[in-house]
Design a protein around this motif. Structure first.
Motif, PDB file in Angstrom:
ATOM      1  N   UNK A   1       0.846  -1.179   0.000  1.00 29.54           N
ATOM      2  CA  UNK A   1       0.000   0.000   0.000  1.00 29.54           C
ATOM      3  C   UNK A   1       0.892   1.242   0.000  1.00 29.54           C
ATOM      4  N   UNK A   2       0.584   2.220  -0.849  1.00 30.39           N
ATOM      5  CA  UNK A   2       1.363   3.464  -0.849  1.00 30.39           C
ATOM      6  C   UNK A   2       1.225   4.192   0.486  1.00 30.39           C
ATOM      7  N   UNK A  54      -7.368  15.879   5.396  1.00 32.56           N
ATOM      8  CA  UNK A  54      -6.799  15.447   4.118  1.00 32.56           C
ATOM      9  C   UNK A  54      -5.883  14.263   4.372  1.00 32.56           C
ATOM     10  N   UNK A  55      -5.993  13.266   3.515  1.00 36.84           N
ATOM     11  CA  UNK A  55      -4.981  12.216   3.425  1.00 36.84           C
ATOM     12  C   UNK A  55      -4.014  12.707   2.356  1.00 36.84           C
ATOM     13  N   UNK A  56      -2.731  12.677   2.652  1.00 34.18           N
ATOM     14  CA  UNK A  56      -1.731  13.217   1.728  1.00 34.18           C
ATOM     15  C   UNK A  56      -0.649  12.184   1.479  1.00 34.18           C
ATOM     16  N   UNK A  57      -0.161  12.157   0.232  1.00 35.03           N
ATOM     17  CA  UNK A  57       0.949  11.260  -0.089  1.00 35.03           C
ATOM     18  C   UNK A  57       2.242  11.828   0.467  1.00 35.03           C
ATOM     19  N   UNK A  62      -2.796  15.976  -1.822  1.00 35.93           N
ATOM     20  CA  UNK A  62      -3.979  15.313  -1.274  1.00 35.93           C
ATOM     21  C   UNK A  62      -4.382  14.105  -2.107  1.00 35.93           C
ATOM     22  N   UNK A  63      -4.682  13.000  -1.414  1.00 33.85           N
ATOM     23  CA  UNK A  63      -5.158  11.793  -2.081  1.00 33.85           C
ATOM     24  C   UNK A  63      -6.554  11.414  -1.597  1.00 33.85           C
ATOM     25  N   UNK A  64      -7.024  12.078  -0.548  1.00 35.59           N
ATOM     26  CA  UNK A  64      -8.358  11.851  -0.031  1.00 35.59           C
ATOM     27  C   UNK A  64      -8.723  12.939   0.961  1.00 35.59           C
ATOM     28  N   UNK A  96      -7.302   1.700   1.256  1.00 39.76           N
ATOM     29  CA  UNK A  96      -7.434   1.963   2.687  1.00 39.76           C
ATOM     30  C   UNK A  96      -7.507   3.431   3.075  1.00 39.76           C
ATOM     31  N   UNK A  97      -7.456   4.335   2.103  1.00 42.60           N
ATOM     32  CA  UNK A  97      -7.496   5.768   2.416  1.00 42.60           C
ATOM     33  C   UNK A  97      -8.837   6.154   3.029  1.00 42.60           C
ATOM     34  N   UNK A  98      -9.929   5.743   2.396  1.00 40.74           N
ATOM     35  CA  UNK A  98     -11.259   6.092   2.907  1.00 40.74           C
ATOM     36  C   UNK A  98     -11.489   5.560   4.308  1.00 40.74           C
ATOM     37  N   UNK A  99     -11.151   4.306   4.530  1.00 43.82           N
ATOM     38  CA  UNK A  99     -11.341   3.718   5.866  1.00 43.82           C
ATOM     39  C   UNK A  99     -10.476   4.429   6.909  1.00 43.82           C
ATOM     40  N   UNK A 100      -9.254   4.800   6.538  1.00 48.22           N
ATOM     41  CA  UNK A 100      -8.378   5.519   7.476  1.00 48.22           C
ATOM     42  C   UNK A 100      -8.976   6.873   7.831  1.00 48.22           C
ATOM     43  N   UNK A 101      -9.562   7.553   6.858  1.00 50.06           N
ATOM     44  CA  UNK A 101     -10.212   8.833   7.129  1.00 50.06           C
ATOM     45  C   UNK A 101     -11.406   8.646   8.063  1.00 50.06           C
TER      46      UNK A 101
END
Length: 155
Positions: A1-2, A54-57, A62-64, A96-101
């Protein structure tokens, strides 16, 4: 996962909101929204009742995102949370970005002693995602009404 990190936006993050508005189609499959004015963005980011992450790389892009409002209630529990919207870039979906948010939202609620959250799902994919995150169907609402109110005039 990135790799990605999650951070809550706050004062000084108006450029992040503007970028999100410009790239909205990649996050939500909706047409781009006009960005807030600088004053409106500042008010949004300073409002303690607005929770925006924000989820960020690893480069900070921002990625989410997830946005929710804290609501005061007139009865029952004094506060609840309206989970307003979530979006993940197409290339980052199912990683997993959405679930982490969502976990971040729930952790913030726990820290503030808020036990109730609700979200409106407007399509089957959204509903399936929320259910996978532990949400349950509460009630079906078939109609949403809205109105534009002319500023400076009385009804």
């Amino acid at each position: 996962m990135p790799a990605f990190t999650i951070r809550r936006l706050g004062p000084g993050d108006s450029a992040a909101l503007e970028r999100l508005a410009q790239d909205e189609t990649d996050f939500t499959d909706e047409p781009p929204s006009p960005p807030l004015t600088p004053d409106a963005a500042d008010a949004y980011l300073r409002d303690p009742g607005v929770w925006h992450w924000h989820a960020e790389d690893t480069s900070g892009a921002p990625v989410g995102f997830l946005m929710a409002y804290v609501h005061r209630r007139r009865h029952g529990e004094p506060l609840d949370v309206m989970f307003e919207e979530i979006g993940v870039r197409r290339a980052w979906r199912r990683l997993g970005v959405g679930r982490a948010l969502v976990r971040t939202l729930h952790a913030k609620m726990q820290a503030h002693g808020i036990g109730s959250v609700w979200v409106a799902a407007d399509n089957e994919d959204a509903r399936a995602f929320y259910e996978a995150c532990g949400y349950e169907l509460d009630e079906l609402q078939g109609v949403i009404l809205s109105r534009e109110v002319q500023l400076g005039t009385l009804i």
